[in-house]
Design a protein around this motif. Structure first.
Motif, mmCIF file in Angstrom:
data_model
loop_
_atom_site.group_PDB
_atom_site.id
_atom_site.type_symbol
_atom_site.label_atom_id
_atom_site.label_comp_id
_atom_site.label_asym_id
_atom_site.label_seq_id
_atom_site.Cartn_x
_atom_site.Cartn_y
_atom_site.Cartn_z
ATOM 1 N N ILE A 194 -31.780 -27.579 -1.380
ATOM 2 C CA ILE A 194 -31.056 -27.032 -2.529
ATOM 3 C C ILE A 194 -30.982 -25.512 -2.507
ATOM 4 N N ASP A 195 -31.971 -24.848 -1.923
ATOM 5 C CA ASP A 195 -31.969 -23.387 -1.900
ATOM 6 C C ASP A 195 -30.761 -22.812 -1.153
ATOM 7 N N GLN A 196 -30.150 -23.596 -0.294
ATOM 8 C CA GLN A 196 -28.974 -23.141 0.443
ATOM 9 C C GLN A 196 -27.705 -23.165 -0.422
ATOM 10 N N TYR A 197 -27.743 -23.932 -1.516
ATOM 11 C CA TYR A 197 -26.500 -24.182 -2.259
ATOM 12 C C TYR A 197 -26.540 -23.829 -3.738
ATOM 13 N N ASN A 198 -27.689 -23.377 -4.248
ATOM 14 C CA ASN A 198 -27.783 -23.147 -5.705
ATOM 15 C C ASN A 198 -27.453 -21.727 -6.129
ATOM 16 N N LYS A 199 -26.843 -20.962 -5.246
ATOM 17 C CA LYS A 199 -26.477 -19.585 -5.620
ATOM 18 C C LYS A 199 -25.165 -19.534 -6.408
ATOM 19 N N SER A 200 -24.405 -20.618 -6.365
ATOM 20 C CA SER A 200 -23.135 -20.668 -7.111
ATOM 21 C C SER A 200 -22.928 -22.092 -7.632
ATOM 22 N N ASP A 201 -22.074 -22.218 -8.645
ATOM 23 C CA ASP A 201 -21.821 -23.545 -9.220
ATOM 24 C C ASP A 201 -21.203 -24.504 -8.213
ATOM 25 N N TRP A 202 -20.229 -23.996 -7.438
ATOM 26 C CA TRP A 202 -19.482 -24.843 -6.545
ATOM 27 C C TRP A 202 -19.326 -24.182 -5.177
ATOM 28 N N GLN A 203 -18.992 -25.003 -4.211
ATOM 29 C CA GLN A 203 -18.755 -24.512 -2.874
ATOM 30 C C GLN A 203 -17.285 -24.740 -2.497
#
Length: 349
Positions: free
Chosen positions: A340-349
């Motif tokens: 999750i740390d790779q993807y929780n910097k923004s709401d969406w990708q």
């Protein structure tokens, strides 16, 4: 003698005048001969005839401005991200876009489509509130000669739209199912919170069910319509907890209804695991807060920003008469508490 001299002088003057007249006639003829050639060149190159106004018009030809319509099935951060992807491309081209939500009401959304037609939209981005009821809106656009880019959830007849841009929905369900099998190789009982009105949701549910039941280890004990919203996800999950006390996991066709299931499960103090689709802010927040010991174990990622950008890019190809694919699938991947740390910097990708 004087008379003879006068005659000679008169003859010389006449010859001189005749010679000047002949030279002028030759120049005029040459200029006239060049004129048709210049006119012919103007016709081939599309240039003006030479007046100031036509030369100015040829030198300042303006880019055609487009007006787009955008309507999605209902409000939600996923569709906000889809729209932002479309808007980014449209605005960069200096064009206009009109955005009206479908309110999860096919009759209302048909009115939105009819309004886009009356406004003279050049192309419409369409995500139907109800796939089965989408035929009327599609026919109205077809009859008006307005191209359609159908995104995220399919209309009832894809042959009637120009392009379909979507996450690989079946693959999203497969990815969630594979994570469940990895976490529980011994198998167990599962429930599915689906949304039959959406073709994309149906594909996700099928991908999950096909994957987890392939080896006979998992039993799907319930499959219920949870409306793709937190409120209904909550009530349906509460009912499932009463009816099935031995569930291993629940699969939710999106993070919104999974958010409702998460509330029901945590309030009851249960440990039923959640597998979902979207990798949106709801799932990311829960995974970040709860860590690897939390119950939200996987969400198969979608890229709504990418869906929007691809939809806009293909729209310009359609309008400009360029080659384009009739279906574009955006790949998915698993977001879990472990990554999750790779993807929780923004709401969406």
């Amino acid at each position: 003698m004087k008379k003879t001299l006068a005659v000679v002088l008169a003859a010389m003057m006449a010859a001189s005048l005749t010679a000047c007249g002949g030279s002028a006639a030759k120049d005029t003829t040459a200029a006239a001969a060049k004129a048709p050639a210049a006119e012919s060149t103007a016709e081939k190159t599309g240039e003006g005839a030479g007046t100031d106004e036509t030369e100015k018009a040829a030198g300042t030809e303006e880019k055609k401005q487009y007006k787009f319509g955008f309507t999605e099935m209902s409000a939600g951060s996923f569709f906000d991200a889809c729209y932002s992807g479309v808007e980014e491309v449209v605005k960069a081209n200096g064009d206009e876009i009109v955005h009206v939500e479908g309110k999860a009401d096919s009759a209302y959304q048909l009115g939105v489509i009819e309004d886009f037609i009356s406004q003279g939209c050049d192309l419409v981005f369409y995500n139907p509130s109800d796939a089965a009821a989408s035929a009327a809106a599609v026919k109205a656009l077809n009859d008006a000669g307005i191209p359609i880019v159908n995104f995220d959830s399919a209309v009832s007849d894809l042959s009637k739209v120009n392009c379909f841009v979507v996450s690989d929905s079946y693959s999203c369900g497969q990815i969630a199912g594979e994570e469940l099998i990895k976490n529980h190789p011994e198998g167990g009982k599962v429930a599915v919170l689906d949304f039959p009105a959406s073709a994309a949701a149906a594909d996700r549910a099928k991908g999950f069910v096909d994957t987890v039941t392939a080896d006979g280890l998992f039993e799907v004990v319930a499959q219920m319509d949870a409306g793709a919203k937190p409120e209904k996800g909550l009530t349906v999950m509460q009912d499932l907890l009463q009816a099935h006390s031995d569930l291993t996991a629940v699969f939710c066709i999106n993070d919104e209804c999974a958010q409702g299931a998460y509330s029901a499960i945590t309030t009851a103090g249960d440990k039923i695991e959640i597998y979902s689709v979207n990798a949106g802010p709801e799932a990311k927040a829960a995974m970040t807060k709860d860590g690897v010991d939390g119950i939200w174990k996987c969400t198969a990622a979608q890229s709504p920003i990418g869906i929007g950008q691809k939809s806009a890019e293909v729209a310009y190809k359609i309008l400009n008469g360029e080659f384009y694919e009739s279906e574009i699938k955006i790949p998915s991947f698993a977001v879990t508490p472990e990554n999750i740390d790779q993807y929780n910097k923004s709401d969406w990708q």
